[in-house]
Design a protein around this motif. Structure first.
Motif, short mmCIF file in Angstrom:
data_model
loop_
_atom_site.label_atom_id
_atom_site.label_comp_id
_atom_site.label_asym_id
_atom_site.label_seq_id
_atom_site.Cartn_x
_atom_site.Cartn_y
_atom_site.Cartn_z
N PRO A 12 0.72 -1.49 -0.18
CA PRO A 12 0.16 -0.08 0.04
C PRO A 12 1.00 1.38 -0.14
N SER A 13 0.20 2.27 -0.39
CA SER A 13 1.06 3.56 -0.53
C SER A 13 0.00 4.62 -0.44
N ALA A 14 0.32 5.68 0.39
CA ALA A 14 -0.81 7.02 0.35
C ALA A 14 -1.66 7.34 -0.83
N THR A 64 7.44 6.89 4.25
CA THR A 64 6.64 5.72 4.89
C THR A 64 6.09 4.78 3.78
N ASP A 65 5.88 5.42 2.64
CA ASP A 65 5.74 4.43 1.61
C ASP A 65 6.61 3.42 1.17
N ALA A 66 7.84 3.84 1.09
CA ALA A 66 8.98 3.24 0.90
C ALA A 66 9.29 2.13 1.98
N ALA A 112 7.10 -0.76 1.67
CA ALA A 112 7.48 -1.67 0.36
C ALA A 112 8.60 -2.42 0.53
N LEU A 113 9.66 -1.65 1.44
CA LEU A 113 10.69 -2.69 2.06
C LEU A 113 10.32 -3.62 2.91
N SER A 114 9.33 -3.44 3.67
CA SER A 114 8.87 -4.61 4.91
C SER A 114 8.27 -5.65 3.94
N TYR A 115 7.61 -5.35 2.74
CA TYR A 115 7.04 -6.39 2.12
C TYR A 115 8.08 -7.24 1.50
N LEU A 116 9.10 -6.77 1.06
CA LEU A 116 10.30 -7.22 0.30
C LEU A 116 11.24 -8.18 1.33
#
Length: 275
Positions: free
Chosen positions: A119-121, A200-202, A205-209
């Motif tokens: 997700p992203s804002a 926060t978006d980045a 995304a890195l947490s998903y990775l």
């Protein structure tokens, strides 16, 4: 004004779900059972989240905007069990010892193809990726980080690491890399400079990775010192090769683990408050 939301009147059952999930009432329904319409007064407030298309049970809605690429086939809801996701998360480890084996580009691309669903804002999807895989590029970036750390240590810019910085620098000078640990791949998450929310978006995304990577046999390590150096040194950020109008939001090391895990690490119980 052209709308990014298309409604197939023949498929629509008038259930009203799309207007319920549209938080800015871009879609509205005059009466139960009727086909929803685009509200001209709210049209400009569409945040292109795609919820209307996602929740439509009759596939009567499609969206068309730059971020709306075709969706892949997806598993049925509930196909991943709580036990499976627990095992996946608990089995994730920080890796600091990597084999010298390169990570194929196809593997990186496959992982990031999954991660793009993070997700992203307002669904802006601002995260771009820079993969530093050439050894000379990785060495140059790490050397740049060390130079900045040395300057930070001498000037007292990074007090929370005062006890460790001299040792990290000494080890580097003696041939041991405790910054990027010789990882065969440094993954940079970068975004345009236009919004503070992009950090926060980045990180999301890195947490998903971080969770996805072990499924591909890849170990990861968050590279906080790389991020800090890029944040404070234009020279270091330039070494990443990202566009000048972008900024490094965070970095992650990736590679095939050199060691095998045998235990789940100890963790504190979840600290939960209720109101």
């Amino acid at each position: 004004m052209e709308t990014p939301v298309l409604i197939d009147n023949d498929r629509c059952t008038g259930c009203g779900i799309c207007s319920r999930v549209c938080i800015f009432s871009v879609l509205s329904q005059d009466n139960n059972g009727t086909v929803p319409r685009i509200n001209p007064e709210q049209h400009g407030r569409c945040v292109r989240c795609g919820q209307c298309e996602t929740f439509c049970p009759s596939s009567a809605i499609s969206v068309k905007y730059p971020a709306a690429w075709p969706t892949p086939d997806q598993p049925a809801p509930g196909s991943v069990t709580p036990t499976q996701i627990r095992e996946l998360v608990q089995g994730r480890r920080t890796e600091r010892q990597f084999r010298r084996q390169p990570v194929p580009r196809e593997t990186i691309e496959s992982m990031l193809d999954i991660v793009r669903y993070a997700p992203s804002a307002v669904n802006l999807q601002p995260v771009h990726w820079q993969i530093i895989e050439k050894e000379e590029s990785r060495r140059a970036l790490t050397a740049g980080v060390v130079r900045w750390l040395d300057e930070a240590s001498r000037n007292g810019w990074y007090r929370e690491l005062d006890a460790w910085l001299p040792e990290l620098i000494r080890q580097w000078n003696e041939g041991t890399d405790l910054i990027t640990h010789g990882a065969p791949c440094i993954i940079i998450a970068h975004t345009p400079r236009t919004s503070p929310a992009f950090y926060t978006d980045a990180v999301i995304a890195l947490s998903y990775l971080d969770i996805v990577a072990p499924v591909f046999g890849i170990g990861t390590c968050w590279a906080g010192l790389v991020r800090k150096a890029c944040e404070n040194s234009p020279e270091v950020q330039k070494l990443t090769g990202i566009p000048e109008d972008h900024m490094v939001q965070h970095a992650m090391l990736a590679g095939y683990p050199a060691l095998q895990h045998h235990q789940i690490p100890r963790r504190q119980p979840a600290r939960i408050g209720w109101t």
